[in-house]
Structure formats: C-alpha cells, structure tokens
Enzyme design. Structure first.
Site, short mmCIF file in Angstrom:
data_model
loop_
_atom_site.label_atom_id
_atom_site.label_comp_id
_atom_site.label_asym_id
_atom_site.label_seq_id
_atom_site.Cartn_x
_atom_site.Cartn_y
_atom_site.Cartn_z
N CYS A 6 48.04 -26.94 35.61
CA CYS A 6 47.79 -25.56 35.17
C CYS A 6 48.03 -25.47 33.66
CB CYS A 6 48.70 -24.58 35.90
SG CYS A 6 48.16 -24.15 37.56
N ASP A 29 42.84 -39.63 32.47
CA ASP A 29 44.13 -39.87 33.12
C ASP A 29 45.08 -40.56 32.13
OD1 ASP A 29 45.00 -40.17 36.41
OD2 ASP A 29 46.21 -41.22 34.90
N HIS A 45 44.78 -22.73 40.38
CA HIS A 45 45.70 -23.62 41.09
C HIS A 45 45.47 -23.64 42.60
CE1 HIS A 45 49.50 -25.85 41.63
NE2 HIS A 45 49.57 -25.17 42.76
N ASN A 82 43.45 -37.71 46.58
CA ASN A 82 44.64 -37.98 47.39
C ASN A 82 45.21 -36.65 47.89
OD1 ASN A 82 44.55 -40.79 46.85
ND2 ASN A 82 45.55 -40.46 44.87
N GLY A 88 49.29 -40.68 48.48
CA GLY A 88 49.41 -41.02 47.06
C GLY A 88 49.34 -39.84 46.12
N HIS A 93 48.32 -30.16 42.25
CA HIS A 93 47.23 -29.28 41.83
C HIS A 93 46.00 -30.15 42.07
CE1 HIS A 93 45.44 -26.37 38.59
NE2 HIS A 93 44.44 -27.10 39.08
N HIS A 95 42.98 -32.48 42.36
CA HIS A 95 42.22 -33.16 41.32
C HIS A 95 41.38 -34.26 41.95
CE1 HIS A 95 46.26 -34.85 41.79
NE2 HIS A 95 45.71 -36.04 41.63
P1 AMP Z 1 47.70 -38.37 42.18
O1 AMP Z 1 48.67 -39.51 42.32
O2 AMP Z 1 46.43 -38.52 42.97
O3 AMP Z 1 48.37 -37.04 42.40
O4 AMP Z 1 47.21 -38.43 40.68
C1 AMP Z 1 47.91 -37.85 39.63
C2 AMP Z 1 47.36 -38.48 38.39
O5 AMP Z 1 47.67 -37.64 37.30
C3 AMP Z 1 47.92 -39.86 38.07
O6 AMP Z 1 46.84 -40.79 37.99
C4 AMP Z 1 48.61 -39.66 36.73
O7 AMP Z 1 48.48 -40.78 35.88
C5 AMP Z 1 47.91 -38.44 36.17
N1 AMP Z 1 48.66 -37.62 35.25
C6 AMP Z 1 49.91 -37.12 35.41
N2 AMP Z 1 50.24 -36.35 34.35
C7 AMP Z 1 49.18 -36.36 33.51
C8 AMP Z 1 48.89 -35.76 32.24
N3 AMP Z 1 49.80 -34.98 31.63
N4 AMP Z 1 47.70 -36.00 31.67
C9 AMP Z 1 46.78 -36.78 32.28
N5 AMP Z 1 46.98 -37.36 33.48
C10 AMP Z 1 48.16 -37.16 34.08
ZN ZN Z 2 48.37 -25.95 38.96
#
Ligand code: AMP
Ligand code: ZN
Length: 109
Positions: A6, A29, A45, A82, A88, A93, A95
């Site tokens: 968010c 990422d 969200h 995921n 995982g 939020h 994605h």
């Molecule tokens: P998941 O494990 O599917 O919830 O993926 C979360 C993803 O968010 C991971 O691949 C992290 O590397 C990525 N991530 C976490 N914080 C940030 C951020 N501030 N900017 C970009 N990617 C992020």
């Molecule tokens: Zn959010």
C-alpha cells in the site's frame, strides 16, 4: 494500515515502478529470482486471492501484464501468485509475480 505494498502504491516508499494505471501498479522485485522479475498489484488493498471482491480486480491485474511485457520486448514469462504462508506468501497484499529471462522448471518448487 501498515502494508508495504500500500505504501508503494501511495508513493510513501520508493519502488522501481515499471507500469502504472488507475487501478494497478507494477514494480521490480527487491529480491529478483530471474533477470526480469516484477510484481503487479492492485492499488486497493486485498490480502490475497481469497479476499478479492470483484472480477474487475482480476481483469485489471492480468490485463496489465501483457502490456508491460510487450513494452519490455518479452514474449515468454512465468506468472506466480502465492496464496497463504505455506504457498510462500510473505507480503499480504495480493501481487502477481512476473519473471522472465531464464528457463523455468515445472513443477514449481
Ligand atoms: P511473496 O513471497 O509471494 O509474498 O512475494 C513477496 C515479494 O515481495 C518477494 O519476492 C520480495 O522480494 C518482494 N518485496 C518485498 N518488499 C519489497 C519492496 N519494498 N519492493 C519490492 N519488492 C519487495
Ligand atoms: Zn496493502
């Protein structure tokens, strides 16, 4: 709400944004698992796939992907969502991961 995605959507914390429209935002990422690895999120969200309350959200999320990949000159890519800790999910939020630039194995680990 203390949600990092968010905050990215609201431009409260920086991200390497690759695409944005009225409903979604996509950014690279922080810990890429492929030469190309970005995330597409709805600006609104939703904790996970289980919480989405409108088909529009799916349309907005997924229709953005080929627009972005086309712009990047990518035709083949892996998309991953995921849902839940055991699958995982670490950021709650929703994605969509989009990864490209290497071979991907199946089944996913
Ligand atoms: P998941 O494990 O599917 O919830 O993926 C979360 C993803 O968010 C991971 O691949 C992290 O590397 C990525 N991530 C976490 N914080 C940030 C951020 N501030 N900017 C970009 N990617 C992020
Ligand atoms: Zn959010």
């Amino acid at each position: 709400m203390d949600c990092i995605f968010c905050k990215i959507a609201n431009k409260e914390i920086p991200a390497d944004i690759v695409y944005e429209d009225a409903n979604v935002i996509a950014f690279n990422d922080l810990n890429p698992q492929a030469p190309v690895h970005f995330l597409v999120i709805p600006k609104k969200h939703y904790e996970s796939l289980n919480n989405i309350d409108s088909d529009e959200v799916f349309k907005n999320l997924f229709s953005a992907i080929p627009k972005i990949t086309k712009k990047l000159g990518i035709e083949e890519y892996r998309t991953v969502v995921n849902t839940g800790e055991s699958a995982g999910q670490t950021v709650f939020h929703i994605h969509v991961h989009v990864m490209a630039g290497r071979e991907f194995k199946w089944p996913a680990g």
